[in-house]
Design a protein around this motif. Structure first.
Motif, mmCIF file in Angstrom:
data_model
loop_
_atom_site.group_PDB
_atom_site.id
_atom_site.type_symbol
_atom_site.label_atom_id
_atom_site.label_comp_id
_atom_site.label_asym_id
_atom_site.label_seq_id
_atom_site.Cartn_x
_atom_site.Cartn_y
_atom_site.Cartn_z
ATOM 1 N N ALA A 16 17.745 -18.351 10.624
ATOM 2 C CA ALA A 16 18.162 -18.932 9.348
ATOM 3 C C ALA A 16 17.889 -17.987 8.186
ATOM 4 C CB ALA A 16 17.431 -20.262 9.131
ATOM 5 N N VAL B 206 28.527 -19.686 13.294
ATOM 6 C CA VAL B 206 28.279 -18.735 12.213
ATOM 7 C C VAL B 206 29.596 -18.170 11.711
ATOM 8 C CG1 VAL B 206 27.249 -16.513 11.612
ATOM 9 C CG2 VAL B 206 25.991 -18.109 13.056
ATOM 10 N N CYS C 182 17.963 -27.180 3.053
ATOM 11 C CA CYS C 182 17.476 -25.855 3.457
ATOM 12 C C CYS C 182 16.166 -25.487 2.763
ATOM 13 C CB CYS C 182 18.542 -24.806 3.158
ATOM 14 S SG CYS C 182 18.047 -23.127 3.593
ATOM 15 N N THR D 244 21.986 -15.873 7.799
ATOM 16 C CA THR D 244 22.670 -16.554 6.696
ATOM 17 C C THR D 244 22.849 -15.632 5.495
ATOM 18 O OG1 THR D 244 21.766 -18.664 7.434
ATOM 19 C CG2 THR D 244 22.577 -18.545 5.178
ATOM 20 N N THR D 245 21.762 -14.991 5.052
ATOM 21 C CA THR D 245 21.847 -14.102 3.897
ATOM 22 C C THR D 245 22.706 -12.889 4.203
ATOM 23 O OG1 THR D 245 19.621 -14.830 3.299
ATOM 24 C CG2 THR D 245 20.475 -12.880 2.170
ATOM 25 N N ARG E 261 16.351 -21.954 0.751
ATOM 26 C CA ARG E 261 17.460 -21.693 -0.170
ATOM 27 C C ARG E 261 17.021 -20.837 -1.359
ATOM 28 N NH1 ARG E 261 19.737 -27.295 -1.497
ATOM 29 N NH2 ARG E 261 21.195 -26.054 -2.746
ATOM 30 N N VAL F 141 27.743 -18.540 -1.743
ATOM 31 C CA VAL F 141 27.380 -19.353 -0.583
ATOM 32 C C VAL F 141 28.490 -20.339 -0.233
ATOM 33 C CG1 VAL F 141 25.685 -20.984 0.350
ATOM 34 C CG2 VAL F 141 24.920 -19.052 -1.043
ATOM 35 N N GLN G 78 25.316 -12.719 6.156
ATOM 36 C CA GLN G 78 26.737 -13.047 6.101
ATOM 37 C C GLN G 78 27.194 -13.322 4.664
ATOM 38 O OE1 GLN G 78 28.158 -12.207 8.570
ATOM 39 N NE2 GLN G 78 26.650 -12.425 10.223
ATOM 40 N N PRO H 80 28.034 -19.579 5.489
ATOM 41 C CA PRO H 80 27.583 -18.863 6.689
ATOM 42 C C PRO H 80 27.324 -19.761 7.900
ATOM 43 C CG PRO H 80 26.438 -18.058 4.744
ATOM 44 C CD PRO H 80 27.180 -19.285 4.321
ATOM 45 N N VAL H 81 26.787 -20.967 7.658
ATOM 46 C CA VAL H 81 26.555 -21.912 8.753
ATOM 47 C C VAL H 81 27.698 -22.919 8.758
ATOM 48 C CG1 VAL H 81 25.029 -23.687 9.685
ATOM 49 C CG2 VAL H 81 24.061 -21.615 8.651
#
Length: 422
Positions: A262, A411, A374, A266-267, A377, A304, A269, A309-310
């Protein structure tokens, strides 16, 4: 080989969002299907995705509208996480190994979340931001030198993963020589459905191998910090206590899997997608640079939303209930498609346009409000803020080549994306 699913109790929807072929389409093409589902009344029922694990799943309900995603997320008593959070049929114990407390429900989830949260002391947050600021500067130093020497650089493969990986490594004290091993394990874990990482026959042992690598790093670090405490997050985590409970080494290993995935992918992408979008929209890049400090926080929210990303998380109904007029039987799976919620026309004006001036921007790129919102975040926003300050002020004129995407239903990832100086 895949495992056949049991017989469904009802007909499947005519639009198939379970087939691997569907997820080979680009994001915009996929959303044409999600838009059709959003426009229909109620929820739609779909077959289980092809699985390498034996299972008894008969299908799932697709939750595609922004409002319905919010409803399910807020009502954890009706929609639990402990039976699994993946659209793909997978044993709950493997899902828990991959997602730690994400696959728990209150009060257990609350206790573990508090244990992690109390480790992020105000002093630790200040230290982390200083580390992020330094890492962003160093990474762009390396990127500029690479571009000047070689002309073209693969930003997605070589650089977007450096920011989150260095942040995590600095936070918990991972040795520099172990960083690439962790980054490789994370990428191949969440790209497991992509044939580049593993064939269908190799997928189960491949998943277990990557989980073991990440968990092993966590348990080794935990043991080391108990013997030799340092001024880092891992020392805080091994010492954190809530209601007389401390994390075991096994739990810290599971947390390392969650943090590595996570906190890293995430970051990674979001930064690749956002850089490509800003290059495609130079007027927005210029607007941002005209007052960066005042405008970057709103821009990050659009980074975001745009990238999402997720793609999804799942829940299971704990009792017979109803969503959008559709009856959901106890035990049935509902899948929250954040990719669809972030393009919902009823919430976002011009949802398929990248717009860093968008306000309000109630995206669900960090999940929706509720107990599972999250935890990282603020950390992700901090990373993106400092990274893009360096990228945009020091590389004002670059071109971006055609991205190559990860084949995944989980993803929204970019595997390769060349950039070059103009």
């Amino acid at each position: 080989m895949t495992v056949d699913a049991p017989t469904s109790p009802r007909p499947f929807h005519r639009l198939d969002i379970s087939a691997p072929e569907f997820w080979k389409n680009d994001f915009r093409t996929r959303d044409d299907t999600f838009a059709a589902l959003r426009a229909e009344d109620g929820l739609s029922w779909h077959p289980p995705t092809p699985s390498i694990f034996p299972h008894a799943e008969t299908g799932f309900w697709a939750v595609t509208r922004h409002s319905d995603i919010q409803h399910v997320s807020r009502n954890h008593e009706l929609f639990c996480s402990s039976q699994g959070v993946s659209m793909d049929p997978m044993p709950a114990e493997i899902q828990r190994a991959m997602t730690f407390f994400l696959a728990m429900d209150p009060p257990e989830h609350t206790r573990y979340r508090r244990l992690i949260n109390i480790a992020f002391t105000p002093r630790q947050i200040r230290l982390i931001e200083d580390q992020i600021r330094t890492s962003a500067r160093e990474i762009v130093d390396e990127l500029v030198a690479d571009l000047e020497a070689n002309g073209t650089v693969d930003f997605a493969a070589e650089y977007s993963r450096k920011m989150p990986m260095r942040t995590i490594s600095d936070m918990i004290g991972v040795a520099p020589e172990d960083r690439e091993k962790i980054a490789d394990a994370v990428e191949s874990l969440f790209g497991a459905s992509d044939e580049e990482y593993s064939s269908l026959e190799e997928r189960a042992p491949h998943l277990m191998t990557q989980l073991a690598i990440l968990a092993g790093v966590g348990t080794e670090l935990a043991a080391a910090r108990r013997e030799d405490p340092r001024d880092d997050l891992m020392t805080n985590i091994v010492n954190a206590e809530v209601d007389g409970h401390r994390l075991t080494d096994e739990e810290i290993g599971a947390f390392m899997v969650l943090l590595g995935s996570a906190g890293n992918d995430t970051t990674k992408q979001a930064s690749s997608h956002a850089l490509a979008a800003l290059v495609d929209h130079p007027e927005q890049r210029d607007w941002l640079l005209a007052d960066f400090d005042a405008r970057i926080d709103g821009a990050v929210e659009e980074f975001v939303r745009w990238s999402t990303p997720v793609i999804h998380f799942a829940r299971h109904a704990t009792e017979d209930t109803e969503v959008a007029g559709t009856r959901i039987d106890a035990g049935e799976k509902v899948v929250l498609f954040y990719c669809s919620g972030n393009r919902d026309e009823s919430v976002f004006h011009r949802p398929h346009e990248f717009d860093i001036t968008r306000t309000p921007n109630p995206h669900v790129g960090f999940g929706a409000p509720g107990p599972h919102s999250c935890l990282g975040r603020q950390l992700a926003k901090m990373e993106l803020r400092h990274l893009f300050h360096e990228l945009l002020t020091r590389l004002p004129d670059i071109s971006v080549g055609e991205p190559e995407y990860v084949h995944s239903d989980f993803v929204h990832g970019i595997k390769r994306m060349p950039i070059s100086l103009r």
